[in-house]
Design a protein around this motif. Structure first.
Motif, PDB file in Angstrom:
ATOM      1  N   PHE A 258      81.554 104.126  66.212  1.00  0.00           N
ATOM      2  CA  PHE A 258      80.930 105.444  66.081  1.00  0.00           C
ATOM      3  C   PHE A 258      79.635 105.530  66.888  1.00  0.00           C
ATOM      4  O   PHE A 258      79.375 106.538  67.563  1.00  0.00           O
ATOM      5  CB  PHE A 258      80.655 105.716  64.602  1.00  0.00           C
TER       6      PHE A 258
ATOM      7  N   THR B 251      86.747 109.087  59.473  1.00  0.00           N
ATOM      8  CA  THR B 251      87.284 107.885  60.120  1.00  0.00           C
ATOM      9  C   THR B 251      87.273 106.701  59.169  1.00  0.00           C
ATOM     10  O   THR B 251      88.257 105.951  59.061  1.00  0.00           O
ATOM     11  CB  THR B 251      86.468 107.547  61.376  1.00  0.00           C
TER      12      THR B 251
ATOM     13  N   ALA C  77      87.013 112.690  64.678  1.00  0.00           N
ATOM     14  CA  ALA C  77      87.523 111.595  63.864  1.00  0.00           C
ATOM     15  C   ALA C  77      88.818 111.003  64.414  1.00  0.00           C
ATOM     16  O   ALA C  77      89.024 109.786  64.382  1.00  0.00           O
ATOM     17  CB  ALA C  77      87.722 112.074  62.427  1.00  0.00           C
ATOM     18  N   SER C  78      89.709 111.845  64.906  1.00  0.00           N
ATOM     19  CA  SER C  78      90.978 111.328  65.419  1.00  0.00           C
ATOM     20  C   SER C  78      90.756 110.407  66.611  1.00  0.00           C
ATOM     21  O   SER C  78      91.389 109.350  66.727  1.00  0.00           O
ATOM     22  CB  SER C  78      91.902 112.480  65.809  1.00  0.00           C
TER      23      SER C  78
ATOM     24  N   VAL D  42      83.593 100.379  61.711  1.00  0.00           N
ATOM     25  CA  VAL D  42      83.704 101.792  62.089  1.00  0.00           C
ATOM     26  C   VAL D  42      82.405 102.268  62.721  1.00  0.00           C
ATOM     27  O   VAL D  42      82.409 102.995  63.724  1.00  0.00           O
ATOM     28  CB  VAL D  42      84.073 102.656  60.870  1.00  0.00           C
TER      29      VAL D  42
ATOM     30  N   PHE E  22      88.867 102.938  67.462  1.00  0.00           N
ATOM     31  CA  PHE E  22      88.651 101.839  66.519  1.00  0.00           C
ATOM     32  C   PHE E  22      89.750 100.790  66.655  1.00  0.00           C
ATOM     33  O   PHE E  22      89.473  99.595  66.814  1.00  0.00           O
ATOM     34  CB  PHE E  22      88.611 102.389  65.092  1.00  0.00           C
TER      35      PHE E  22
ATOM     36  N   THR F 154      92.543 115.825  64.233  1.00  0.00           N
ATOM     37  CA  THR F 154      91.501 115.634  63.221  1.00  0.00           C
ATOM     38  C   THR F 154      91.770 116.500  62.000  1.00  0.00           C
ATOM     39  O   THR F 154      91.603 116.058  60.853  1.00  0.00           O
ATOM     40  CB  THR F 154      90.115 115.966  63.810  1.00  0.00           C
TER      41      THR F 154
ATOM     42  N   LEU G 197      87.929 108.769  67.246  1.00  0.00           N
ATOM     43  CA  LEU G 197      87.248 107.580  66.738  1.00  0.00           C
ATOM     44  C   LEU G 197      88.244 106.586  66.158  1.00  0.00           C
ATOM     45  O   LEU G 197      88.120 105.369  66.358  1.00  0.00           O
ATOM     46  CB  LEU G 197      86.224 107.975  65.671  1.00  0.00           C
ATOM     47  N   LEU G 198      89.232 107.091  65.441  1.00  0.00           N
ATOM     48  CA  LEU G 198      90.234 106.209  64.844  1.00  0.00           C
ATOM     49  C   LEU G 198      91.056 105.519  65.929  1.00  0.00           C
ATOM     50  O   LEU G 198      91.361 104.323  65.836  1.00  0.00           O
ATOM     51  CB  LEU G 198      91.137 107.012  63.908  1.00  0.00           C
ATOM     52  N   HIS G 199      91.403 106.273  66.962  1.00  0.00           N
ATOM     53  CA  HIS G 199      92.140 105.706  68.093  1.00  0.00           C
ATOM     54  C   HIS G 199      91.324 104.604  68.763  1.00  0.00           C
ATOM     55  O   HIS G 199      91.822 103.506  69.034  1.00  0.00           O
ATOM     56  CB  HIS G 199      92.468 106.823  69.085  1.00  0.00           C
TER      57      HIS G 199
ATOM     58  N   ASN H   1      82.655 113.278  60.802  1.00  0.00           N
ATOM     59  CA  ASN H   1      83.613 112.489  61.571  1.00  0.00           C
ATOM     60  C   ASN H   1      83.549 111.010  61.198  1.00  0.00           C
ATOM     61  O   ASN H   1      84.581 110.335  61.106  1.00  0.00           O
ATOM     62  CB  ASN H   1      83.357 112.665  63.070  1.00  0.00           C
TER      63      ASN H   1
ATOM     64  N   VAL I 143      90.417 104.429  57.780  1.00  0.00           N
ATOM     65  CA  VAL I 143      90.491 102.981  58.011  1.00  0.00           C
ATOM     66  C   VAL I 143      90.639 102.232  56.693  1.00  0.00           C
ATOM     67  O   VAL I 143      91.457 101.301  56.570  1.00  0.00           O
ATOM     68  CB  VAL I 143      89.244 102.504  58.782  1.00  0.00           C
TER      69      VAL I 143
END
Length: 648
Positions: free
Chosen positions: A355, A321, A363-364, A351, A370, A85, A366-368, A317, A325
């Motif tokens: 979330f 994210t 955030a890291s 997103v 997503f 993150t 969440l991105l994964h 976060n 994106v």
């Protein structure tokens, strides 16, 4: 193959000449008796091509697992999560995705000046002998409320500011597009003024002191909310004067300070400002459908922010994210509502869906999650954040997205539903070619994120060019030209807004063609002309023997040639280009690529391409197409000043 878009006069000309075609199975250096440079396509990639295996065809029935009530999960952040993150935040800073404090102060100053102008304009519209109500001593002022990326705190330094003017009952939309436009014209700080009163959601676009602003309008039926809002602002302004905080200005209720939030957390003042901006359902009472659409931009942004509650860390976060994106989508040519991809509100809802189910994830992670979630999503199962279908008390019944009762809604390919009444599909523009590219990129990004988490790749890999111009062997290049900037801007806007027709036409199961559009424009100068280039990759089925392009592009050409405001100096050309003959600027990382204009469902200057054209692009069959090394390229020119399109 050569075609000329010529119109000898303003009258009606008809298509003449033979239809150009390509023969995917022959290796001839001539196509339709026109010489073609080169021979068999030499696909020597200028950078290593990225192979994208076709994801399995998704079921076309909604899946119960994708409901709004899916079980929420809690993630205990690991040391690796925190490390990733931090590095992701640093990457966003390095890529200049976060505006500096000086830029934020300038935006606040401009918005403060704009609001004061609106107040004076509103007061000037009262009748000469107007008597104030007994319960007030001053006229009810309008409110200036932001939405979109600026309101969410995820805007980039060059982004525009989406704002809503919430006006008292005595101000009309006609006033907004007449006397208010006159005030803007007379202000020396205002440039590039472009009012679009006929748009699906009417908008005034302009720049004020270099800050780009999209301004929309709604008139409230009851002035009480406006008076309460004005009192809250007056109280906070008095508090700011005592504290001497000049930097924050008097319009912080327009947006929270994204820089402060990212760097220092969710302070109490920003929380109070967000609460002051909340629009309850009573604001919808008495509004017409156009005003409801305008107000819903603010209400959707409010809903998305509210998912974080009062937690500074959660909001941070979510924002980080969403920034990542949106940047990923821009880099990979997926960011444009008007071109049939996804715009800012679409990405924000996606997103937020992830979330809401992982509120404590950094955030890291969440991105994964997503990319993992939407790489496996079973479209057209809708993405919903809420189930509100009935109107609030006192609000007129308006149509909502309902595929069971509305056959148009049932044809939508990638439904992303807005969370506030009336719920709408914010991504109705998405067609089969766009959805195919989005699926491919989701799949690839999900695999890449696995490598990032395992330490095999760095974040940079996610935001590198996706090699679109190495993946295919045949491209259609569309050049939109203007002899000067004044002619180019309106012509570009019109041609861009109709490009979905061209993309839909090129997606042709009958002729064995699949289209792969890329949502970026490359801006150049050619012989003094302003030029914007747009690219669509083409693939052909194994059964395709002869592909005639005139029927595939004729509707788009007829549309742009029929524009009444077209004058000499506005041109458009199309060229079929093989991969090894693409212009060098598409491979240059330093090329100043200009992404397609952001036009959310709440803010589009496309007045006619709404539901009808969304239907044109739905339910196209998957052809199983592949790149063909034996397709020959040729020059196809469509356009000369003031001449109807014809193919010669």
């Amino acid at each position: 193959m050569e075609a000329n878009n010529s119109r000898t006069d303003q009258g009606n000309a008809k298509y003449t000449a033979e239809q150009p075609y390509i023969n995917p199975r022959k290796h001839s250096n001539k196509i339709n008796n026109h010489p073609v440079a080169g021979g068999r396509l030499d696909l020597r990639a200028r950078k290593p091509p990225r192979k994208l295996p076709r994801p399995q065809q998704q079921q076309q029935q909604p899946s119960k697992q994708n409901s709004t009530t899916q079980t929420k999960t809690n993630h205990n952040a690991t040391q690796n999560d925190h490390h990733l993150t931090i590095s992701l935040r640093q990457l966003c800073t390095d890529r200049q995705l976060i505006e500096e404090s000086t830029g934020m102060r300038k935006r606040r100053r401009v918005l403060n000046d704009l609001e004061q102008m609106l107040v004076q304009w509103s007061h000037s519209l009262y009748p000469p002998h107007y008597t104030l109500p007994a319960d007030t001593t001053t006229p009810t002022p309008p409110a200036l409320l932001s939405f979109g990326s600026y309101r969410l705190g995820v805007h980039t330094p060059d982004a525009d500011v989406d704002c809503l003017v919430l006006a008292p009952p005595h101000v009309t939309r006609d006033n907004f597009f007449s006397s208010w436009v006159d005030i803007l014209k007379a202000d020396g700080r205002v440039s590039e003024l472009h009012p679009v009163a006929s748009a699906y959601t009417p908008v005034i676009k302009f720049q004020m002191d270099g800050v780009k602003i999209d301004l929309i309008f709604a008139r409230v039926g009851n002035s009480q909310w406006l008076r309460d809002h004005s009192l809250k602002k007056s109280g906070r302004r008095a508090s700011d004067d005592v504290g001497g905080d000049d930097d924050r200005g008097s319009v912080n209720d327009v947006v929270g300070d994204s820089t402060a939030t990212i760097n220092k957390g969710y302070d109490g003042e920003e929380l109070q400002e967000i609460m002051d901006m909340e629009l309850d359902d009573t604001v919808l009472v008495g509004l017409d459908e156009t005003s409801v659409r305008s107000v819903n931009g603010v209400r959707v942004a409010q809903f998305l922010i509210s998912t974080a509650g009062t937690s500074a860390e959660r909001l941070q976060n979510f924002r980080l994210t969403l920034r990542a994106v949106k940047e990923w989508a821009r880099v990979h040519g997926l960011y444009s509502n008007v071109l049939g991809f996804l715009g800012g509100v679409n990405w924000a809802i996606l997103v937020c869906w992830v979330f809401k189910r992982n509120l404590n994830a950094p955030a890291s992670k969440l991105l994964h999650l997503f990319f993992r979630t939407f790489a496996n999503w079973k479209w057209p199962s809708p993405v919903r954040l809420s189930n509100q279908q009935r109107p609030p008390d006192g609000v007129n019944h308006l149509s909502t997205w309902n595929p069971r009762e509305n056959f148009r809604d049932a044809k939508h390919l990638m439904p992303i539903i807005t969370p506030c009444y009336p719920s709408m599909n914010s991504s109705y523009n998405v067609g089969e070619p766009q959805l195919r590219r989005i699926r491919d990129e989701f799949w690839y990004a999900s695999k890449l994120m696995d490598k990032v988490y395992s330490g095999k790749e760095k974040w940079n890999a996610l935001f590198e060019s996706n090699g679109f111009f190495d993946q295919h062997q045949n491209y259609l290049q569309v050049k939109i030209k203007g002899s000067n900037e004044g002619l180019f801007l309106p012509w570009f806007g019109f041609c861009e807004s109709r490009l979905r027709i061209l993309i839909a036409g090129l997606e042709s199961p009958a002729t064995g063609v699949q289209a792969y559009p890329y949502a970026k424009f490359f801006h150049t100068r050619e012989d003094g002309d302003y030029v914007a280039s747009f690219f669509i990759a083409l693939r052909f089925s194994n059964d395709a023997r002869q592909v005639k392009f005139e029927p595939l592009v004729s509707e788009y050409l007829h549309t742009v040639n029929s524009w009444n405001d077209r004058v000499s100096g506005m041109d458009l050309t199309m060229n079929l280009v093989q991969q090894n003959r693409l212009p060098s600027f598409v491979f240059s990382a330093s090329m100043p690529n200009v992404e397609a204009n952001k036009n959310d469902v709440y803010n589009t200057n496309d007045a006619t391409l709404n539901q009808r054209d969304a239907d044109i692009m739905t339910n196209k069959a998957n052809l199983g197409c592949r790149a063909r090394s034996d397709v020959q390229s040729s020059s196809t020119d469509f356009a000369s000043p003031l001449k109807k399109a014809k193919l010669t």
